[in-house]
Scaffold this motif. Structure first.
Motif, mmCIF file in Angstrom:
data_model
loop_
_atom_site.group_PDB
_atom_site.id
_atom_site.type_symbol
_atom_site.label_atom_id
_atom_site.label_comp_id
_atom_site.label_asym_id
_atom_site.label_seq_id
_atom_site.Cartn_x
_atom_site.Cartn_y
_atom_site.Cartn_z
ATOM 1 N N GLU A 85 -15.354 35.950 -14.427
ATOM 2 C CA GLU A 85 -16.709 35.666 -13.985
ATOM 3 C C GLU A 85 -17.401 34.621 -14.859
ATOM 4 O OE1 GLU A 85 -18.885 39.264 -13.784
ATOM 5 O OE2 GLU A 85 -17.808 40.054 -12.039
ATOM 6 N N ASP A 86 -16.903 34.412 -16.071
ATOM 7 C CA ASP A 86 -17.571 33.503 -17.005
ATOM 8 C C ASP A 86 -17.041 32.076 -16.962
ATOM 9 O OD1 ASP A 86 -19.117 35.612 -17.911
ATOM 10 O OD2 ASP A 86 -17.699 36.140 -19.501
ATOM 11 N N LEU A 87 -15.902 31.850 -16.325
ATOM 12 C CA LEU A 87 -15.265 30.537 -16.396
ATOM 13 C C LEU A 87 -14.820 30.076 -15.014
ATOM 14 C CD1 LEU A 87 -14.104 28.196 -18.149
ATOM 15 C CD2 LEU A 87 -11.986 29.541 -18.307
ATOM 16 N N SER A 88 -15.119 28.834 -14.693
ATOM 17 C CA SER A 88 -14.604 28.219 -13.467
ATOM 18 C C SER A 88 -14.224 26.778 -13.765
ATOM 19 C CB SER A 88 -15.634 28.267 -12.337
ATOM 20 O OG SER A 88 -16.765 27.480 -12.634
ATOM 21 N N ILE A 89 -13.106 26.360 -13.199
ATOM 22 C CA ILE A 89 -12.614 24.990 -13.366
ATOM 23 C C ILE A 89 -12.376 24.412 -11.974
ATOM 24 C CG2 ILE A 89 -10.809 23.516 -14.323
ATOM 25 C CD1 ILE A 89 -10.268 25.749 -16.382
ATOM 26 N N THR A 90 -13.025 23.298 -11.674
ATOM 27 C CA THR A 90 -12.885 22.663 -10.363
ATOM 28 C C THR A 90 -12.267 21.282 -10.535
ATOM 29 O OG1 THR A 90 -14.875 23.812 -9.576
ATOM 30 C CG2 THR A 90 -14.075 21.964 -8.261
ATOM 31 N N VAL A 91 -11.153 21.067 -9.867
ATOM 32 C CA VAL A 91 -10.496 19.758 -9.842
ATOM 33 C C VAL A 91 -10.719 19.163 -8.454
ATOM 34 C CG1 VAL A 91 -8.335 18.504 -10.104
ATOM 35 C CG2 VAL A 91 -8.764 20.543 -11.491
ATOM 36 N N ALA A 92 -11.242 17.947 -8.403
ATOM 37 C CA ALA A 92 -11.568 17.331 -7.117
ATOM 38 C C ALA A 92 -11.031 15.913 -7.065
ATOM 39 C CB ALA A 92 -13.081 17.330 -6.895
ATOM 40 N N GLY A 93 -10.654 15.493 -5.870
ATOM 41 C CA GLY A 93 -10.216 14.121 -5.654
ATOM 42 C C GLY A 93 -10.660 13.653 -4.288
ATOM 43 N N ASP A 94 -10.941 12.364 -4.166
ATOM 44 C CA ASP A 94 -11.354 11.826 -2.873
ATOM 45 C C ASP A 94 -10.829 10.410 -2.713
ATOM 46 O OD1 ASP A 94 -13.847 9.763 -3.315
ATOM 47 O OD2 ASP A 94 -13.844 11.339 -4.838
ATOM 48 N N TYR A 95 -10.681 10.013 -1.456
ATOM 49 C CA TYR A 95 -10.222 8.666 -1.134
ATOM 50 C C TYR A 95 -10.860 8.274 0.190
ATOM 51 C CZ TYR A 95 -7.212 4.867 0.496
ATOM 52 O OH TYR A 95 -6.746 3.668 0.970
ATOM 53 N N SER A 96 -11.397 7.067 0.249
ATOM 54 C CA SER A 96 -11.933 6.577 1.516
ATOM 55 C C SER A 96 -11.568 5.114 1.691
ATOM 56 C CB SER A 96 -13.455 6.769 1.587
ATOM 57 O OG SER A 96 -14.105 5.993 0.611
ATOM 58 N N LYS A 97 -11.468 4.734 2.938
ATOM 59 C CA LYS A 97 -11.081 3.362 3.279
ATOM 60 C C LYS A 97 -11.948 2.888 4.434
ATOM 61 C CE LYS A 97 -7.380 2.564 5.730
ATOM 62 N NZ LYS A 97 -5.989 2.365 6.201
ATOM 63 N N GLN A 98 -12.517 1.716 4.263
ATOM 64 C CA GLN A 98 -13.214 1.045 5.360
ATOM 65 C C GLN A 98 -12.538 -0.297 5.588
ATOM 66 O OE1 GLN A 98 -15.570 1.990 2.527
ATOM 67 N NE2 GLN A 98 -15.306 4.001 3.434
ATOM 68 N N ASP A 99 -12.146 -0.555 6.814
ATOM 69 C CA ASP A 99 -11.403 -1.785 7.094
ATOM 70 C C ASP A 99 -11.929 -2.448 8.364
ATOM 71 O OD1 ASP A 99 -9.526 -3.755 6.711
ATOM 72 O OD2 ASP A 99 -7.925 -2.667 7.740
ATOM 73 N N PRO A 100 -13.213 -2.798 8.400
ATOM 74 C CA PRO A 100 -13.761 -3.441 9.589
ATOM 75 C C PRO A 100 -13.581 -4.947 9.554
ATOM 76 C CG PRO A 100 -15.503 -3.076 8.033
ATOM 77 C CD PRO A 100 -14.236 -2.555 7.380
ATOM 78 N N GLU A 101 -13.628 -5.581 10.706
ATOM 79 C CA GLU A 101 -13.761 -7.035 10.733
ATOM 80 C C GLU A 101 -15.261 -7.323 10.654
ATOM 81 O OE1 GLU A 101 -12.659 -11.086 13.263
ATOM 82 O OE2 GLU A 101 -12.044 -9.119 14.025
ATOM 83 N N GLY A 102 -15.706 -7.811 9.567
ATOM 84 C CA GLY A 102 -17.140 -8.032 9.357
ATOM 85 C C GLY A 102 -17.358 -8.366 7.894
ATOM 86 N N TYR A 103 -18.599 -8.622 7.470
ATOM 87 C CA TYR A 103 -19.753 -8.500 8.351
ATOM 88 C C TYR A 103 -20.374 -9.868 8.519
ATOM 89 C CZ TYR A 103 -19.472 -3.495 8.561
ATOM 90 O OH TYR A 103 -19.043 -2.228 8.839
ATOM 91 N N GLY A 104 -20.615 -10.229 9.791
ATOM 92 C CA GLY A 104 -21.105 -11.554 10.103
ATOM 93 C C GLY A 104 -22.549 -11.539 10.542
ATOM 94 N N THR A 105 -23.113 -12.733 10.629
ATOM 95 C CA THR A 105 -24.508 -12.916 11.012
ATOM 96 C C THR A 105 -24.587 -13.728 12.293
ATOM 97 O OG1 THR A 105 -24.622 -14.916 9.664
ATOM 98 C CG2 THR A 105 -25.300 -12.849 8.614
#
Length: 659
Positions: A85-105
């Protein structure tokens, strides 16, 4: 302006999950899912995934394709180890990818500058067409809401972002010790068309960057009957590497030069600026905050932070002509640059700099809150804060004599004084909540992103404005009238101004001409007059900050009724929400050409929900309002203004499940 704190859902020892699927027009597709539960009696895990795709909103007639699309994928996993109850260990990892054709005006408008009339946008297009009979260039539409463009350079907005962290939370005696170790990376691959047209003026512009950052925080929290406090240490280390390329195209000579040189495409065609650079940042802080419950009604909260920041960078730009030879813009003793070389150096100057700077900052805040009544809390806050020093990396601006302004390589830290008072209240048997706050913030050495209109700097650069002040009032109201109806409304008035900025770059209507003499009082009386002399710098003290509307409102309501549908007891509901913002300016030095009109957006939703299930249809920007998200001043002071039109009406449906 504050911060957004995003706290992700943590792993649970109860098995649970959720999923969501949305579809809509513009080939919109979105799917989200998350599942959490125990692996053992001491280990739990959670994993989440989200993917979004949507056809672009801007049609490029040059590439015959839709651009400014969405193409996103994100993953996150977390593992919780809780041996007791006194100890917690959290290991986290994340990955994201955005691959749009852009950004134009897209083309928005043309405004007169002080450049010679023959050197402004309409005349330059005519000159290019005369030199290249046949194509007869013209933008595909002068209406930005036709959502057409003709950009001819490569476009990319690829992003890869991710990281990992380990959080240890340990209850030690009367308090809690927390350690957070984190690493993050960012791989960014921008490519743009910097001339904002279908002409080959800037034929390539790309600045791919890679970032690694590490941080470590130690924190100790104590909660007592009368005293709560937190003390901590924070360390941060970051490195960003960038490899940039910008190249002039076949129409560049006609666009940027005069006389015989303008008729020789080879002078600028293929002129290439290649840069390599890095930026190193190190930061360390010691902080603490105390909460003293003087009485049941009165709490006093002082806090302090000592911060040390150091930044060092390296920037090298090598310029080569169309034949691939490296050019040198420093003439030999007793000689001058040839006409061709001078023209090339006026577009891209070789540069090399290695700026370095550091700063200590001592900041503090003091908050007093008092319960006037059981459901009324009054508070007052003073905060002395800062924004760390800056370094300009993406090409420094040029002086009036076309030499590099190395004084602009570093930017001072901001010093911030913030005052706020407010009320937080509940009434109608706590079915209504009303909050009201008033604030005033003064910022010395405000770090403004400015644009001198030159090709040689990427988009813009940071410069210190002497003093900025923002002040305003914000109000929030939420009413739960019954189980069948809720509503909310928020409003804000913000007065954000440069109190003192006497040496700002001038807006386009006061730029482009021969510079006024340095030893005379600047003349600002001829904006938009072709051939007029241009001030060397502008005093924009008293003018409004970019991107800030004086008035902003948001509102919404939802009504429901109980029904039984498909053997499920639930509710049918109808909801509306919307927001309004008044006019604002998109340029750091406010310009008559970059003023964005105010607009109101309204969204509707209707659906059915029951325990663990929700299905609804939605319409965003239901009344198909035309509005602009951003305006940009094209380089060269030709008067061209490009921009990004906001989304037209979109619609679709969403289904959610949870267990």
């Amino acid at each position: 302006a504050g911060a957004i704190n995003i706290t992700t859902n943590q792993p649970t020892f109860d098995f649970e999950g959720r999923a969501e699927v949305s579809v809509g027009n513009l080939n919109y597709r979105q799917a989200k899912a998350a599942i959490s539960g125990p692996l053992t009696d001491k280990i739990a895990a959670r994993i989440a995934i989200a993917a979004t795709s949507r056809r672009g909103t801007l049609y490029n007639v040059t590439s015959d394709s839709w651009i400014n699309e969405q193409d996103n994928l994100g993953l996150r996993g977390q593992l919780l180890f809780q041996p007791n109850e006194d100890l917690s260990i959290t290991v986290a990892g994340d990955y994201s990818k955005q691959d749009p054709e852009g950004y134009g005006t897209t083309y928005v408008r043309v405004g007169r500058t002080q450049r010679a009339l023959t050197r402004q946008y309409d005349a330059l297009v005519a000159a290019v067409n005369a030199a290249n009979p046949g194509p007869n260039y013209a933008v595909p539409s002068t209406n930005p809401y036709a959502r057409l463009t003709d950009l001819d350079a490569s476009l990319n907005a690829g992003n890869k972002i991710g990281g990992a962290s380990v959080r240890v939370k340990w209850d030690v005696g009367p308090g809690t010790f927390t350690s957070i170790s984190a690493w993050r990376f960012w791989d960014w691959k921008p490519e743009n068309d910097r001339d904002f047209t279908g002409l080959s003026i800037v034929s390539k512009s790309q600045n791919p960057s890679q970032q690694d950052q590490y941080s470590q925080e130690f924190r100790y929290n104590y909660e007592g009957d009368k005293i709560d406090f937190v003390v901590g240490l924070f360390g941060f280390k970051q490195r960003i590497d960038t490899q940039g390329t910008e190249q002039q195209g076949a129409d560049a000579s006609k666009w940027s030069l005069t006389g015989a040189l303008a008729n020789d495409p080879s002078v600028l065609q293929g002129l290439t600026a290649t840069n390599r650079q890095y930026l190193k940042s190190t930061s360390a802080a010691l902080f603490g905050q105390l909460s003293w419950k003087v009485t049941d009604a009165l709490t006093i909260q002082p806090g302090v932070r000592v911060n040390y920041d150091k930044k060092s960078g390296f920037y090298q730009r090598i310029v080569t002509n169309g034949g691939g030879q490296v050019i040198n813009c420093t003439p030999a003793p007793g000689t001058g640059l040839s006409a061709v070389l001078a023209a090339q150096c006026g577009v891209y100057q070789p540069q090399e700099s290695a700026p370095s700077d550091s700063a200590w900052n001592f900041t503090y805040d003091f908050n007093v809150n008092y319960k006037v009544a059981p459901d009324i809390l009054a508070y007052a806050t003073y905060a002395k804060s800062f924004k760390t020093l800056g370094i300009n990396q993406n090409g420094l601006p040029l002086n009036a004599d076309n030499t590099v302004n190395y004084d602009a390589s570093t930017v001072k830290p901001e010093s911030i004084d913030h005052f706020e008072v407010g009320l937080k209240t509940q009434f109608f048997d706590r079915r209504a909540t009303f909050n009201l706050s008033a604030f005033r913030t003064g910022i010395k050495n405000f770090q403004a992103t400015v644009n001198g209109g030159q090709f040689g700097t990427v988009r813009g650069y940071l410069a210190n404005a002497d003093k900025v002040r923002t002040q305003g009032i914000e109000a929030d109201l939420k009413i739960v009238a019954s189980d069948r109806f809720t509503a909310y409304a928020n409003g804000a008035y913000t007065d954000a101004k440069y109190k003192k900025f006497t040496n700002a770059p001038c807006p386009p209507e006061l730029s482009g001409g021969t510079l006024q003499p340095a030893n005379v009082v600047p003349n600002f009386s001829q904006p938009g007059v072709p051939g007029a002399l241009s001030p060397r710098q502008c005093d924009i003290s008293g003018q409004r900050l970019p991107g800030v509307s004086k008035w902003a409102f948001s509102y919404g309501a939802e009504a429901n009724a109980p029904v039984t549908l498909l053997a499920k007891e639930g509710q049918v509901y109808l909801g509306v929400d919307g927001n309004y913002r008044s006019l604002w300016n998109s340029n750091a030095s406010p310009s008559i050409y970059t003023e964005v009109k105010g607009y109101t957006l309204t969204n509707f939703r209707a659906g059915f929900r029951a325990e663990g299930f929700d299905v609804f249809g939605w319409v965003r920007n239901a009344f198909d309002v035309n509005y602009v998200e951003l305006l940009q001043v094209a380089p060269g002071n030709t008067g061209l203004i490009a921009g990004v039109a906001g989304d037209a009406r979109t619609w679709g449906g969403t289904v959610k499940f949870s267990f």
